[in-house]
Design an enzyme around this catalytic site. Structure first.
Site, PDB file in Angstrom:
ATOM      1  N   GLY A 150      33.762  34.585  52.561  1.00 37.01           N
ATOM      2  CA  GLY A 150      34.128  33.368  52.149  1.00 37.01           C
ATOM      3  C   GLY A 150      35.119  32.626  52.579  1.00 37.01           C
ATOM      4  O   GLY A 150      35.591  32.862  53.664  1.00 37.01           O
ATOM      5  N   ILE A 195      38.297  32.659  51.802  1.00 38.51           N
ATOM      6  CA  ILE A 195      39.490  33.399  52.019  1.00 38.51           C
ATOM      7  C   ILE A 195      39.274  34.511  53.212  1.00 38.51           C
ATOM      8  O   ILE A 195      40.113  34.284  53.996  1.00 38.51           O
ATOM      9  CB  ILE A 195      39.867  34.333  50.663  1.00 38.51           C
ATOM     10  CG1 ILE A 195      40.404  33.038  49.717  1.00 38.51           C
ATOM     11  CG2 ILE A 195      41.155  34.943  51.099  1.00 38.51           C
ATOM     12  CD1 ILE A 195      40.632  33.679  48.372  1.00 38.51           C
ATOM     13  N   SER A 224      41.772  40.287  45.997  1.00 40.27           N
ATOM     14  CA  SER A 224      40.839  39.808  45.357  1.00 40.27           C
ATOM     15  C   SER A 224      40.782  39.876  43.822  1.00 40.27           C
ATOM     16  O   SER A 224      41.358  39.237  43.212  1.00 40.27           O
ATOM     17  CB  SER A 224      39.439  40.204  46.238  1.00 40.27           C
ATOM     18  OG  SER A 224      39.061  41.688  45.786  1.00 40.27           O
ATOM     19  N   GLU A 258      45.696  43.809  34.345  1.00 38.74           N
ATOM     20  CA  GLU A 258      47.078  43.046  34.627  1.00 38.74           C
ATOM     21  C   GLU A 258      47.735  42.299  33.587  1.00 38.74           C
ATOM     22  O   GLU A 258      46.929  41.822  32.601  1.00 38.74           O
ATOM     23  CB  GLU A 258      46.689  41.900  35.509  1.00 38.74           C
ATOM     24  CG  GLU A 258      45.956  42.458  37.038  1.00 38.74           C
ATOM     25  CD  GLU A 258      45.739  41.334  37.813  1.00 38.74           C
ATOM     26  OE1 GLU A 258      46.086  40.380  37.797  1.00 38.74           O
ATOM     27  OE2 GLU A 258      45.027  41.775  39.012  1.00 38.74           O
ATOM     28  N   HIS A 275      49.834  39.537  41.462  1.00 41.59           N
ATOM     29  CA  HIS A 275      48.392  38.636  41.552  1.00 41.59           C
ATOM     30  C   HIS A 275      49.226  37.255  41.871  1.00 41.59           C
ATOM     31  O   HIS A 275      48.986  36.166  41.364  1.00 41.59           O
ATOM     32  CB  HIS A 275      47.816  38.549  40.290  1.00 41.59           C
ATOM     33  CG  HIS A 275      46.516  37.962  40.457  1.00 41.59           C
ATOM     34  ND1 HIS A 275      45.302  38.430  39.480  1.00 41.59           N
ATOM     35  CD2 HIS A 275      46.042  36.954  41.229  1.00 41.59           C
ATOM     36  CE1 HIS A 275      44.242  37.605  39.880  1.00 41.59           C
ATOM     37  NE2 HIS A 275      44.647  36.890  40.805  1.00 41.59           N
ATOM     38  N   ALA A 276      49.895  37.370  43.193  1.00 43.40           N
ATOM     39  CA  ALA A 276      50.646  36.243  43.500  1.00 43.40           C
ATOM     40  C   ALA A 276      50.246  35.832  45.003  1.00 43.40           C
ATOM     41  O   ALA A 276      51.173  34.870  45.456  1.00 43.40           O
ATOM     42  CB  ALA A 276      52.074  36.766  43.409  1.00 43.40           C
ATOM     43  N   ALA A 277      49.163  36.161  45.364  1.00 39.91           N
ATOM     44  CA  ALA A 277      48.719  35.833  46.596  1.00 39.91           C
ATOM     45  C   ALA A 277      48.631  34.433  47.009  1.00 39.91           C
ATOM     46  O   ALA A 277      48.898  33.759  48.167  1.00 39.91           O
ATOM     47  CB  ALA A 277      47.569  36.576  47.173  1.00 39.91           C
TER      48      ALA A 277
HETATM   49  C1  GLV Z   1      43.267  33.545  42.238  1.00 42.44           C
HETATM   50  O1  GLV Z   1      43.492  34.806  41.780  1.00 42.44           O
HETATM   51  C2  GLV Z   1      42.002  32.891  42.225  1.00 42.44           C
HETATM   52  O2  GLV Z   1      41.274  33.172  41.665  1.00 42.44           O
HETATM   53  O3  GLV Z   1      42.046  32.036  43.063  1.00 42.44           O
END
Ligand code: GLV
Length: 334
Positions: A155, A157, A237, A267, A286-288
């Site tokens: 997708g 990303i 993800s 989390e 969860h900081a991407a």
């Molecule tokens: C982050 O986790 C998002 O869902 O964009």
């Protein structure tokens, strides 16, 4: 006409709150949740025309309690914690942020791949602890050049990851249920293969699917067993895309050389989680998508969608198949 109320039904840092308020479209009012209690959430939902959330959930009860609801909007990509059925029953579109955070998450994914390949976490912490392990990890460190990277989920990303890997001189395979055109595949430099084939061939596996019933535990014991010994896994993800006990077992057996996880099944991570004690595992919270640039882009994109719906136009990035805004039922008092 009464101004439209955007109920921000989530709790975020002051910096994000400031951006949200700066980007609120003219003629609309933003109300932030002061306390994240069930009562405060319901109270906000009852009055809001739009429910907007960052990463947190939007429950069915809140959607049902919201008589004026035009739109449920997330800033990010995942809508796995929104009650899609409740919104669909009400005829309310649920939208995500489209590709607003894709480049940022893709940059972070590359960082995680390199951190694994070069044992960054171990080298760094050993230097801080008085060591100088100049030669210690060469036998288990590797270049990305010449390796095969497998992207599961092409997708927004996944495509951004593929674009960023161009120039790294690796082979990029992908698997998804939807395939772009052969021209797009060529432009991205990716080759489609079935999932099992991909798993058998990759050195680096990176996951970019959304979480839904078909991707829950997509990578379990069977899939991990197909990986080559020494492969590494990157997951930015959703935690439940991977069967975590199966992953822990594969890491313990040395089947996998490492994993970099921005997401886990629970989390924040449980302090008893064995992943916390594994030196070949990189963990981030969860900081991407966590950059100031991305905050601004995500908020702008969400607010643009809200403005579109307020103007009677169809929303973008609908995730529950409800394409149109619901007609106004009751005028707001006052
Ligand atoms: C982050 O986790 C998002 O869902 O964009």
């Amino acid at each position: 006409m009464a101004e439209l109320l955007i109920g921000f039904i989530d709790v975020v840092s002051p910096m994000v709150a400031e951006v949200l308020s700066e980007e609120t479209p003219p003629g609309m009012r933003l109300e932030l949740l002061v306390q994240n209690t069930a009562q405060a959430r319901l109270d906000l939902a009852r009055r809001a025309d739009v429910l907007l959330a960052w990463a947190g959930p939007i429950h069915g009860g809140e959607i049902e309690a919201s008589p004026r609801l035009l739109l449920v909007q997330k800033t990010g990509q995942g809508v796995d914690n929104v009650d899609l059925e409740a919104a669909t029953r009400r005829g309310v579109p649920v939208c995500n942020g489209g590709g607003a955070n894709a480049a940022t998450v893709a940059e972070f994914t590359i960082l995680l791949m390199l951190a694994l390949a070069r044992r960054l976490r171990t080298l760094e912490s050993e230097v801080r602890n008085g060591g100088w392990p100049n030669f210690a990890y060469r036998d288990i460190s590797f270049d990305l050049m010449g390796k095969t990277v497998g992207i599961v989920g092409l997708g927004n990303i996944g495509k951004n990851v593929a674009r960023r890997l161009r120039g790294w001189e690796c082979e990029v395979l992908y698997y998804d249920i939807v395939r772009p055109s052969p021209e797009q595949e060529a432009a991205l430099g990716v080759t489609f293969v079935p999932l099992d084939t991909l798993l058998r061939q990759v050195d680096v596996l990176t996951l970019h699917v959304s979480l839904n019933p078909s991707t829950y535990h997509l990578i379990g014991a069977r899939e991990l067993a197909l990986l080559r010994p020494g492969a590494v896994l990157v997951n930015a993800s959703r935690g439940p895309v991977v069967d975590e006990p199966a992953l822990i077992a594969a890491l313990e057996r040395g089947k996998l050389a490492g994993a970099a996880l921005d997401v886990v099944e629970q989390e924040p991570i449980d302090l008893d989680n064995p992943l916390l004690r594994m030196p070949n595992v990189v963990l981030t919270p969860h900081a991407a998508a966590g950059t100031r640039d991305c905050v601004r882009r995500m908020v702008r994109s969400a607010m643009a969608n809200i403005a579109r719906v307020a103007a009677g136009e169809p929303p973008r990035n609908v995730q529950n198949g409800v394409e149109g805004p619901v007609p106004r039922a009751t005028p707001r008092p006052g």
